[in-house]
Design a protein around this motif. Structure first.
Motif, mmCIF file in Angstrom:
data_model
loop_
_atom_site.group_PDB
_atom_site.id
_atom_site.type_symbol
_atom_site.label_atom_id
_atom_site.label_comp_id
_atom_site.label_asym_id
_atom_site.label_seq_id
_atom_site.Cartn_x
_atom_site.Cartn_y
_atom_site.Cartn_z
ATOM 1 N N ALA A 104 1.065 -1.193 -0.038
ATOM 2 C CA ALA A 104 -0.327 0.418 -0.487
ATOM 3 C C ALA A 104 0.816 0.842 -0.078
ATOM 4 O O ALA A 104 0.349 2.611 -0.868
ATOM 5 N N THR A 105 1.773 1.474 0.639
ATOM 6 C CA THR A 105 2.507 2.568 0.400
ATOM 7 C C THR A 105 3.295 2.914 -0.466
ATOM 8 O O THR A 105 3.481 2.286 -1.548
ATOM 9 N N ASP A 106 3.276 4.027 -0.259
ATOM 10 C CA ASP A 106 3.891 4.895 -1.772
ATOM 11 C C ASP A 106 5.016 5.804 -1.745
ATOM 12 O O ASP A 106 5.535 5.732 -0.345
ATOM 13 N N GLU A 107 4.860 6.441 -1.952
ATOM 14 C CA GLU A 107 5.939 8.009 -1.727
ATOM 15 C C GLU A 107 5.619 8.735 -1.880
ATOM 16 O O GLU A 107 6.276 10.541 -1.435
ATOM 17 N N TYR A 108 4.128 9.022 -1.411
ATOM 18 C CA TYR A 108 3.445 10.280 -1.711
ATOM 19 C C TYR A 108 2.875 10.485 -0.243
ATOM 20 O O TYR A 108 2.330 11.379 0.629
ATOM 21 N N THR A 109 2.890 9.093 0.524
ATOM 22 C CA THR A 109 2.511 9.500 1.882
ATOM 23 C C THR A 109 3.632 8.714 3.406
ATOM 24 O O THR A 109 3.961 8.376 3.097
ATOM 25 N N VAL A 110 2.832 8.711 3.896
ATOM 26 C CA VAL A 110 3.417 8.173 5.252
ATOM 27 C C VAL A 110 3.039 6.427 5.400
ATOM 28 O O VAL A 110 1.579 6.706 5.320
ATOM 29 N N SER A 111 4.082 6.530 5.842
ATOM 30 C CA SER A 111 3.061 4.708 5.284
ATOM 31 C C SER A 111 3.459 3.788 7.601
ATOM 32 O O SER A 111 4.304 4.667 7.870
ATOM 33 N N ILE A 112 2.757 3.628 7.932
ATOM 34 C CA ILE A 112 2.162 2.991 9.499
ATOM 35 C C ILE A 112 2.400 1.553 9.249
ATOM 36 O O ILE A 112 1.853 1.375 7.991
ATOM 37 N N CYS A 113 2.921 0.876 10.155
ATOM 38 C CA CYS A 113 3.682 -0.321 9.255
ATOM 39 C C CYS A 113 2.727 -1.363 10.512
ATOM 40 O O CYS A 113 2.324 -0.768 11.656
ATOM 41 N N ALA A 114 1.954 -1.981 10.091
ATOM 42 C CA ALA A 114 1.148 -3.037 11.198
ATOM 43 C C ALA A 114 1.792 -4.140 11.062
ATOM 44 O O ALA A 114 1.477 -4.417 12.682
ATOM 45 N N LYS A 115 2.883 -4.281 10.831
ATOM 46 C CA LYS A 115 3.173 -5.879 10.776
ATOM 47 C C LYS A 115 4.235 -5.517 9.708
ATOM 48 O O LYS A 115 4.163 -5.677 8.988
ATOM 49 N N TYR A 173 2.881 -5.193 14.410
ATOM 50 C CA TYR A 173 2.936 -3.759 15.882
ATOM 51 C C TYR A 173 2.046 -3.559 16.977
ATOM 52 O O TYR A 173 0.424 -4.065 16.938
ATOM 53 N N HIS A 174 1.938 -3.123 17.769
ATOM 54 C CA HIS A 174 0.812 -2.245 19.150
ATOM 55 C C HIS A 174 -0.216 -1.942 18.399
ATOM 56 O O HIS A 174 0.153 -0.952 17.935
ATOM 57 N N TYR A 175 -1.226 -2.558 18.269
ATOM 58 C CA TYR A 175 -2.397 -2.511 18.151
ATOM 59 C C TYR A 175 -2.989 -1.216 18.283
ATOM 60 O O TYR A 175 -3.544 -0.421 17.169
ATOM 61 N N GLU A 176 -3.209 -0.958 19.786
ATOM 62 C CA GLU A 176 -3.335 0.431 19.849
ATOM 63 C C GLU A 176 -2.658 1.804 20.247
ATOM 64 O O GLU A 176 -3.239 3.001 19.849
ATOM 65 N N LEU A 177 -1.402 1.508 19.962
ATOM 66 C CA LEU A 177 -0.750 2.417 19.030
ATOM 67 C C LEU A 177 -0.642 3.107 18.011
ATOM 68 O O LEU A 177 -0.695 3.724 17.584
ATOM 69 N N ARG A 178 -0.949 1.850 17.098
ATOM 70 C CA ARG A 178 -1.125 2.055 15.183
ATOM 71 C C ARG A 178 -2.228 2.644 15.476
ATOM 72 O O ARG A 178 -2.316 3.551 14.025
ATOM 73 N N LYS A 179 -2.924 2.736 15.886
ATOM 74 C CA LYS A 179 -4.393 3.139 15.699
ATOM 75 C C LYS A 179 -4.679 4.247 16.222
ATOM 76 O O LYS A 179 -5.078 5.460 15.299
ATOM 77 N N HIS A 180 -3.724 5.350 17.038
ATOM 78 C CA HIS A 180 -3.687 6.084 17.744
ATOM 79 C C HIS A 180 -2.731 7.330 16.961
ATOM 80 O O HIS A 180 -3.201 8.208 16.667
ATOM 81 N N ALA A 235 5.514 0.934 17.791
ATOM 82 C CA ALA A 235 5.466 1.350 16.455
ATOM 83 C C ALA A 235 6.346 2.008 15.144
ATOM 84 O O ALA A 235 7.054 1.893 15.831
ATOM 85 N N LEU A 236 6.162 1.821 14.156
ATOM 86 C CA LEU A 236 6.154 2.119 12.931
ATOM 87 C C LEU A 236 6.166 2.943 12.061
ATOM 88 O O LEU A 236 4.856 2.285 11.203
#
Length: 349
Positions: free
Chosen positions: A252-263, A269-276, A313-314
């Motif tokens: 899903a990652t591209d060169e125009y947005t921030v990527s949030i890693c789920a796994k 990665y920690h689900y609650e922190l990722r959702k935050h 989180a990452l």
């Protein structure tokens, strides 16, 4: 400061950082550069025994801390053997493929601090001599360094001061295009280091007091697996690694947005922190993509493996062609920086 000026500052920082050779295991020069940057802002820095750089900014809540990291070490190589013909065999530092450095200019740094230039080539490069030039395997047996010195024997190379164990760094070839791209080796993870540096500068300029005491680690061994797995105070509850987002088929990652890693390869990665982080992005008009990186590990996952009781989180800018000829766009840097800023200023759940 407007979007363009801020992004230009980050771009300039990235250009400075990638131009300082720092393969894992030989990072003092670039760590000194970052340390001086923080010192000029008025922040005290300290080194851990591994050579990483730590900065702590006090916050309102001194009992519940945060920890952010980005790594300044890069891929590189080490002299494995001096061949009878005066060429050098290499041993990899970090996980890349030999074909991604074939034809690249490089520097060899001796133990005494001398620096020699060279080129990484296949032994069977000349099509006028080697029939198998295109088909020979790109591996540690066939790849070699041609040194830019008159040295065509093992003895002559040793007389230059070059020996087994010397570090070899790759020319970054950094370039910023009019269309807003920055392309260079080592955007993993010097793009993120620049973003953390810029975030700390913005906090200083604003005089904003953070809600939580926050530690920043510029780690120096991430590419070999253990950059950010120590020096985490027991008050730390949340650990955010800022590292590149991986781009490719099915991502899903591209060169125009921030990527949030789920796994990644280490697991979720920690689900609650990722959702935050996702909620902060939505609330503050940060463009993001949540993604899974199949063959990836971060300083945050290394800290979990080391046994720290933290939420991890990452996030990071989307980097195309990771561990090769990397590229990202200014908008990805902008949105990543914006998410870092809002995360730092947010209250812990």
């Amino acid at each position: 400061m407007n979007h363009n000026n801020k992004t230009n500052e980050v771009m300039n920082l990235i250009k400075e950082l990638v131009s300082i050779p720092s393969p894992s295991g030989n990072t003092d020069k670039v760590i000194n550069y970052v340390s001086e940057y923080f010192n000029e802002l008025g922040y005290e820095t300290r080194r851990n025994r591994k050579g990483g750089l730590l900065v702590t900014i006090g916050g309102k809540n001194k009992k519940r801390h945060r920890f952010l990291t980005a790594h300044v070490d890069t891929l590189g190589a080490m002299v494995k053997e001096i061949k009878p013909n005066g060429r050098l065999k290499l041993s990899m530092i970090g996980g890349f493929r030999w074909n991604h450095v074939e034809g690249e200019y490089c520097q060899i740094q001796t133990a005494e601090g001398k620096v020699y230039s060279g080129t990484i080539l296949m032994h069977q490069t000349s099509v006028h001599v080697y029939k198998e030039a295109g088909d020979a395997k790109r591996d540690e047996n066939n790849i070699e360094v041609r040194i830019d010195e008159r040295a065509s024997s093992e003895e002559e190379v040793k007389n230059l001061g070059i020996s087994v164990g010397d570090f070899v760094s790759f020319d970054p070839r950094v370039e910023v295009t009019e269309s807003g791209y920055i392309k260079s080796r080592h955007l993993d993870d010097k793009a993120s280091v620049a973003l953390l540096m810029d975030a700390v500068k913005a906090l200083k300029n604003e005089g904003h007091e953070l809600p939580h005491t926050t530690h920043f680690l510029i780690s120096n061994n991430e590419e070999i697996g253990y950059g950010g797995n120590s020096n985490i105070p027991e008050e730390v509850e949340e650990y955010l690694a800022v590292d590149m987002g991986a781009i490719g088929d099915g991502q899903a990652t591209d060169e125009y947005t921030v990527s949030i890693c789920a796994k990644d390869s280490s697991g979720p990665y920690h689900y609650e922190l990722r959702k935050h982080l996702e909620q902060l992005a939505i609330r503050h008009d940060v463009e993001y993509k949540t993604d899974i990186y199949p063959y990836y590990g971060s300083d945050a996952s290394a800290a979990i493996r080391a046994g720290f009781d933290i939420k991890h989180a990452l996030i990071g800018p989307g980097i195309d062609a990771s561990h090769a000829f990397e590229r990202t766009h200014e908008t990805s840097l902008y949105h990543t920086g914006k998410l870092i800023e809002h995360y730092l200023k947010s209250e812990m759940k």
